[in-house]
Design a protein around this motif. Structure first.
Motif, PDB file in Angstrom:
ATOM      1  N   THR A   1     -21.312  -7.311 -30.164  1.00 48.24           N
ATOM      2  CA  THR A   1     -21.709  -8.692 -29.882  1.00 48.24           C
ATOM      3  C   THR A   1     -20.592  -9.666 -30.221  1.00 48.24           C
ATOM      4  OG1 THR A   1     -23.885  -7.934 -30.530  1.00 48.24           O
ATOM      5  CG2 THR A   1     -23.678 -10.251 -30.066  1.00 48.24           C
TER       6      THR A   1
ATOM      7  N   GLU B   1     -19.617 -10.942 -33.063  1.00 48.67           N
ATOM      8  CA  GLU B   1     -19.757 -11.848 -34.199  1.00 48.67           C
ATOM      9  C   GLU B   1     -18.993 -11.218 -35.360  1.00 48.67           C
ATOM     10  OE1 GLU B   1     -21.284 -14.799 -33.881  1.00 48.67           O
ATOM     11  OE2 GLU B   1     -21.355 -14.186 -31.808  1.00 48.67           O
TER      12      GLU B   1
ATOM     13  N   CYS C   1     -25.459  -8.750 -24.735  1.00 44.57           N
ATOM     14  CA  CYS C   1     -24.681  -8.887 -25.972  1.00 44.57           C
ATOM     15  C   CYS C   1     -23.189  -8.749 -25.686  1.00 44.57           C
ATOM     16  CB  CYS C   1     -25.100  -7.833 -26.993  1.00 44.57           C
ATOM     17  SG  CYS C   1     -26.735  -8.131 -27.669  1.00 44.57           S
TER      18      CYS C   1
ATOM     19  N   VAL D   1     -21.881 -11.884 -24.273  1.00 43.47           N
ATOM     20  CA  VAL D   1     -21.675 -12.902 -25.299  1.00 43.47           C
ATOM     21  C   VAL D   1     -20.314 -12.685 -25.958  1.00 43.47           C
ATOM     22  CG1 VAL D   1     -22.459 -13.769 -27.519  1.00 43.47           C
ATOM     23  CG2 VAL D   1     -24.122 -13.222 -25.747  1.00 43.47           C
ATOM     24  N   ARG D   2     -19.998 -11.403 -26.232  1.00 38.07           N
ATOM     25  CA  ARG D   2     -18.719 -11.101 -26.865  1.00 38.07           C
ATOM     26  C   ARG D   2     -17.556 -11.475 -25.949  1.00 38.07           C
ATOM     27  NH1 ARG D   2     -17.179  -4.954 -27.207  1.00 38.07           N
ATOM     28  NH2 ARG D   2     -16.632  -5.352 -25.071  1.00 38.07           N
TER      29      ARG D   2
ATOM     30  N   ASN E   1     -17.338 -13.519 -23.197  1.00 43.04           N
ATOM     31  CA  ASN E   1     -17.130 -14.932 -22.886  1.00 43.04           C
ATOM     32  C   ASN E   1     -18.479 -15.644 -22.972  1.00 43.04           C
ATOM     33  OD1 ASN E   1     -16.646 -17.454 -21.640  1.00 43.04           O
ATOM     34  ND2 ASN E   1     -14.852 -16.578 -20.649  1.00 43.04           N
ATOM     35  N   ASP E   2     -18.706 -16.338 -24.063  1.00 41.54           N
ATOM     36  CA  ASP E   2     -20.057 -16.868 -24.257  1.00 41.54           C
ATOM     37  C   ASP E   2     -20.414 -17.968 -23.257  1.00 41.54           C
ATOM     38  OD1 ASP E   2     -18.280 -18.546 -25.453  1.00 41.54           O
ATOM     39  OD2 ASP E   2     -19.436 -18.862 -27.288  1.00 41.54           O
TER      40      ASP E   2
ATOM     41  N   ALA F   1     -21.374 -16.271 -20.115  1.00 39.41           N
ATOM     42  CA  ALA F   1     -22.657 -15.605 -20.329  1.00 39.41           C
ATOM     43  C   ALA F   1     -23.803 -16.592 -20.133  1.00 39.41           C
ATOM     44  CB  ALA F   1     -22.700 -14.999 -21.730  1.00 39.41           C
ATOM     45  N   GLN F   2     -23.641 -17.795 -20.683  1.00 38.65           N
ATOM     46  CA  GLN F   2     -24.680 -18.813 -20.503  1.00 38.65           C
ATOM     47  C   GLN F   2     -24.900 -19.112 -19.032  1.00 38.65           C
ATOM     48  OE1 GLN F   2     -22.839 -21.820 -23.132  1.00 38.65           O
ATOM     49  NE2 GLN F   2     -24.881 -22.037 -23.964  1.00 38.65           N
TER      50      GLN F   2
ATOM     51  N   ILE G   1     -27.676 -17.105 -25.210  1.00 39.00           N
ATOM     52  CA  ILE G   1     -26.739 -16.510 -26.160  1.00 39.00           C
ATOM     53  C   ILE G   1     -27.260 -16.544 -27.599  1.00 39.00           C
ATOM     54  CG2 ILE G   1     -24.661 -16.783 -24.759  1.00 39.00           C
ATOM     55  CD1 ILE G   1     -23.944 -19.193 -26.399  1.00 39.00           C
TER      56      ILE G   1
ATOM     57  N   LYS H   1     -27.473 -13.207 -29.863  1.00 40.92           N
ATOM     58  CA  LYS H   1     -26.733 -13.125 -31.125  1.00 40.92           C
ATOM     59  C   LYS H   1     -27.687 -12.783 -32.256  1.00 40.92           C
ATOM     60  CE  LYS H   1     -23.006 -16.478 -30.366  1.00 40.92           C
ATOM     61  NZ  LYS H   1     -22.574 -17.829 -30.750  1.00 40.92           N
TER      62      LYS H   1
END
Lengths: 322, 260, 292
Positions: free
Chosen positions: A59, A61, A180, A183-184, A186-187, A190-191, A197, A201
């Motif tokens: 993900t 983070e 996920c 999101v990693r 390109n957030d 992704a949106q 997102i 997360k």
């Protein structure tokens, strides 16, 4: 049809063989108590590393709160069995649930933060958990809990590890896992693809936390004694090293990392400082030269073995013809 | 039917007004061009429409619903998709996965089937994969389906961005400088592609573009932004002769583009 | 009332040590957006070097200067070896590397010198206590406060009155633009590590004297807390780091003094999470909107 299921059948066979070998080693007295402990630790570390990898590797983070979630699981599980006298399976459920709830509480506010701030905030969470546990008399304060039933054996460890890995693999291979990964990668994009997102997360964080909680329950019910100070951020760093060595975003890599490093520290038990120096160097080297982790994000699959087999076969052939 | 209504939209960052009193009406099926010098606020308009920024004042109504307070992913699911000026693919994932992720806005399943691989997992996954591959085939990307997105040549990356946006099942497509970095030949192909997807997917399109040949060849209506304000609106011919527009562009590098 | 003043004074001394460390954190974060996790361990190395110098017979000021110089070089070395290559690749990889450096310093030190707590010989500062209207001030407090004030004044001079300082401010404002204007970014980053680490060494020596303890893991907690102080004050802002350090020191001292000594270590982290949620830019920090 048979071809489709071939890899799964092979995997099951391999697991069965592995299980039997270790079980025979334990019941036949071939393995010393020291190595049995390390094999159990290996299992617990595999769960910790793969679940941290779900958060940090898949993900994208950067959580340093794993020791905290493990502590929540360990102490909750211990309360269920040792203080309340309830059966072990309930301890697993309660431990995972408590860690998951802790994951939601920590994740919801902090996952808005950028990577490095998140790292410090989750590290802070872990420390808060530790300090709070040290101040609760019900769980023994600083001296911790004793007399937790020692119910954990090889089958329980084995099944927990296999199920955890299967759960993570299935998740990553699903549309939710792909979200996920998005999101990693390109957030923003992704949106724009309709991925919520924040939800993903927090979801990855909570799954990771629950599995860390499971590792905690197993740990408590193997050692029978737990102290808050064991769950300091040094433990998180240990797990981070395993993830980095195995490769961010590689599930099989996390297994390899956990096995390698548990073995290494078993050999270096006598000189713990040297073990930490080794860990430190691994972190630096992997970050500087292989930011995706030493083994990269590749998975080890049947095809890897086929390829190695092919190389080996070719090499052997060449020797013969020469 | 009116698909998009933007009413007195303003956005300021700190003291800086990026968009000032911007109005826009888009009918279903329109193809609208949004042009203006660098820094005029074109991309900011897209960011406001897609919910990445919240407007300081004013309102946006899309498909009969107010977008106030809606999150970007919700707006996407309502039927608005976009591409980015600087390509934002999921670079380390396969081309196929890029499209599959987008298709989740249309078809998905719950967490339990995902964890346990029980129905409808297989059925839905097959459906997602089939649809994604079909879409890739239409855009000539099927042979690259299992390549990493970031290894695609530049033009095909742009193309994948559009494919991915279409996979979310949009009614309105926002294209942010799709021709950036393309040569005249590629731009020409892009022009036919946009015309074609518009027909095929019954799309409404808003297009930000610097390449005037593309804007003039495609759009029925063009809006011109300068310093965050709308300075002209009309058919391409009207815009080309509008003195305010010429003035806005004068001295700017865009003059070159105008002469094409 | 006297109790309160006494706690505040203790907090002020402790806080000014945090402030010295936080200044280094904030300078380094400001210039390369990296949480230099190893910064706390530079404090530890500084304390050991200073202790060594004192044991060899040097006085307070020469020992302080030696420790500052050694750590300044160490800081530059850390940046060169562990961060420079990683920074452009990924911030998280840089953070991982920083954690690695931190562990490396701690455990190599432990391997060679053992985990025993060492203390500065009493000769370095004969303890004297003065009473000021019922509030006790020791000469240790005065030493810590005095050294901190002098170092911060020197630092402010460097940053706002010298060419080097101007380059540092330029790079932290916009590295690329600074490079185009002819600033040697790599050198400027190295100088920032040089100065920041020297400050950490000074903090290390003061910490060692103030708490009478030098050991390989001594830098961990003050390091983390100083980072929190930097975030509290607004990361990237030097006055912010000072303010944050002193506020944090006083809060901790108050919590410890009024019954919650067990919770002392948790307070800082609670402050961190709160500030990140309520005002992530910190008390004196400036907000930046990410460009889409």
């Amino acid at each position: 049809m048979l071809k489709k299921y071939f890899p799964s059948i092979l995997a099951c066979l391999a697991l069965a063989v592995l299980f039997t070998i270790v079980q025979v080693g334990i019941s036949g007295g071939l393995l010393s108590g020291y190595w049995i402990t390390n094999i159990y630790l290996m299992g617990i570390n595999i769960i910790l590393a793969s679940s941290l990898n779900l958060i940090n590797g898949f993900t994208g983070e950067f959580s340093l709160g794993h020791a905290g979630f493990m502590a929540v699981g360990a102490f909750t599980g211990a309360i269920v069995t040792a203080n309340l006298g309830l059966p072990f399976p309930l301890a697993i459920i309660a431990g995972m649930l408590a860690a998951a709830i802790a994951g939601v509480i920590v994740g919801l506010p902090t996952l808005r933060l950028r990577g490095d701030y998140l790292a410090i905030a989750t590290l802070g969470f872990g420390e808060i958990v530790r300090v709070v546990l040290m101040n609760i008399d019900y769980v023994g304060g600083a001296s911790g809990m004793m007399g937790i039933p020692e119910v954990v054996n090889w089958p329980i460890i084995f099944i927990s590890v296999v199920l955890s890995l299967l759960l993570i693999r299935n998740f990553i291979g699903s549309s939710h896992g792909r979200a996920c990964l998005a999101v990693r990668e390109n957030d923003l994009a992704a949106q724009m693809m309709g991925v919520n997102i924040t939800y993903y997360k927090v979801l990855a964080f909570v799954i990771g936390a629950a599995l860390a909680g499971l590792a905690g329950v197993l740990y408590a019910h193997y050692y029978s004694i737990i102290q808050p100070k064991e769950f300091s951020f040094m433990l998180t760093f240990d797990v981070l090293v395993m993830v980095m060595v195995g490769g961010l975003g590689s599930l099989t890599g996390s297994v390899v990392g956990a096995v390698l490093l548990t073995t290494a520290s078993a050999f270096l038990q006598a000189i713990p400082e040297l073990r930490m120096v080794l860990y430190a160097l691994l972190l630096i080297v992997s970050a500087v030269f292989r930011p995706q982790g030493l083994l990269g994000e590749k998975e080890i699959t049947l095809r890897t073995f086929e390829r190695w087999g092919g190389v080996l076969y070719a090499a052997l052939n060449r020797k013969q013809t020469e | 039917m009116q698909l998009l209504t933007v009413n007195k939209l303003s956005k300021s960052f700190g003291g800086l007004v990026a968009i000032n009193n911007f109005n826009l009406r888009v009918e279903s099926g329109d193809l609208v061009g949004l042009i203006g010098p660098n820094g005029a606020g074109k991309t900011t308009v897209f960011n406001l429409l897609t919910g990445l920024y919240q407007p300081t004042t004013g309102s946006i109504t899309f498909d009969g619903r107010d977008l106030k307070g809606k999150h970007p992913h919700q707006i996407t699911r309502m039927g608005m998709a976009r591409t980015f000026q600087n390509i934002r693919l999921f670079g380390n994932l396969s081309v196929l996965d890029n499209v599959k992720i987008a298709y989740q806005a249309v078809v998905n399943y719950g967490l339990i089937p995902a964890f346990l691989r029980v129905p409808p997992f297989n059925r839905r996954e097959e459906e997602i994969e089939k649809a994604a591959l079909e879409l890739l085939e239409i855009f000539g990307l099927k042979e690259h389906a299992y390549d990493r997105a970031r290894n695609l040549p530049y033009g095909e990356q742009r193309c994948l961005e559009i494919t991915r946006a279409l996979a979310t099942g949009p009614k309105l497509l926002l294209l942010d400088e799709p021709a950036a970095g393309m040569n005249p030949q590629e731009t020409h192909e892009l022009l036919s592609l946009i015309k074609w997807i518009r027909e095929q997917f019954k799309l409404t399109i808003i297009l930000i573009e610097h390449d005037m040949s593309l804007v003039m060849g495609l759009c029925e209506r063009v809006l011109v932004l300068d310093y965050g304000s709308l300075i002209a609106e009309g058919t391409p011919q009207e815009i080309q002769q509008n003195p305010k527009v010429i003035e806005a562009y004068l001295g700017d590098e865009e003059v070159v583009a105008w002469e094409e | 009332m006297q109790d309160l003043l006494q706690q505040l004074l203790n907090g002020l001394s402790q806080g000014s040590i945090y402030a010295l460390i936080a200044v280094g954190y904030t300078m380094i974060y400001g210039i390369i957006q990296l949480i230099n996790f190893a910064h706390g361990d530079v404090i530890m190395v500084g304390a050991y070097v200073a202790l060594g110098a004192v044991l060899m017979g040097f006085g307070f000021i020469p020992s302080l200067l030696i420790a500052m110089l050694v750590c300044a070089v160490l800081g530059v070395l850390i940046e060169r070896v562990a961060y420079r290559r990683v920074r452009p690749v990924s911030r998280l990889a840089a953070l991982t590397s920083a954690i690695g450096v931190s562990l490396f310093l701690e455990y190599t030190m432990m391997y060679f010198l053992g985990a025993d707590i060492r203390t500065f010989p009493p000769g370095v500062l004969a303890e004297r206590t003065y009473s000021l209207g019922g509030v006790m001030i020791t000469n240790k407090d005065l030493l810590v406060l005095g050294t901190t004030v002098i170092l911060v004044v020197v630092l402010q001079y460097i940053i706002f009155r010298t060419r080097t300082g101007k380059a540092m401010r330029a790079v932290s404002f916009d590295g690329q633009a600074a490079q185009l204007m002819g600033v040697n970014v790599n050198n400027t980053v190295a100088i920032t590590f040089f100065i920041g680490s020297a400050m950490a060494a000074a903090a290390g020596m003061l910490y060692g004297i103030y708490f009478n303890s030098v050991q390989p893991l001594m830098g961990l907690m003050p390091g983390l807390k100083a980072f929190i102080a930097a975030v509290l004050g607004g990361i990237g802002s030097i006055p912010g780091a000072m303010l944050g350090g002193i506020l944090l020191g006083m809060t901790e001292s108050l919590v410890a003094g009024f019954g919650g000594s067990m919770y002392r270590d948790a307070v800082a982290f609670i402050i961190l999470i709160l500030i990140l949620l309520i005002k992530p830019t910190g008390l004196l920090g400036k907000g930046v909107q990410e460009k889409v």
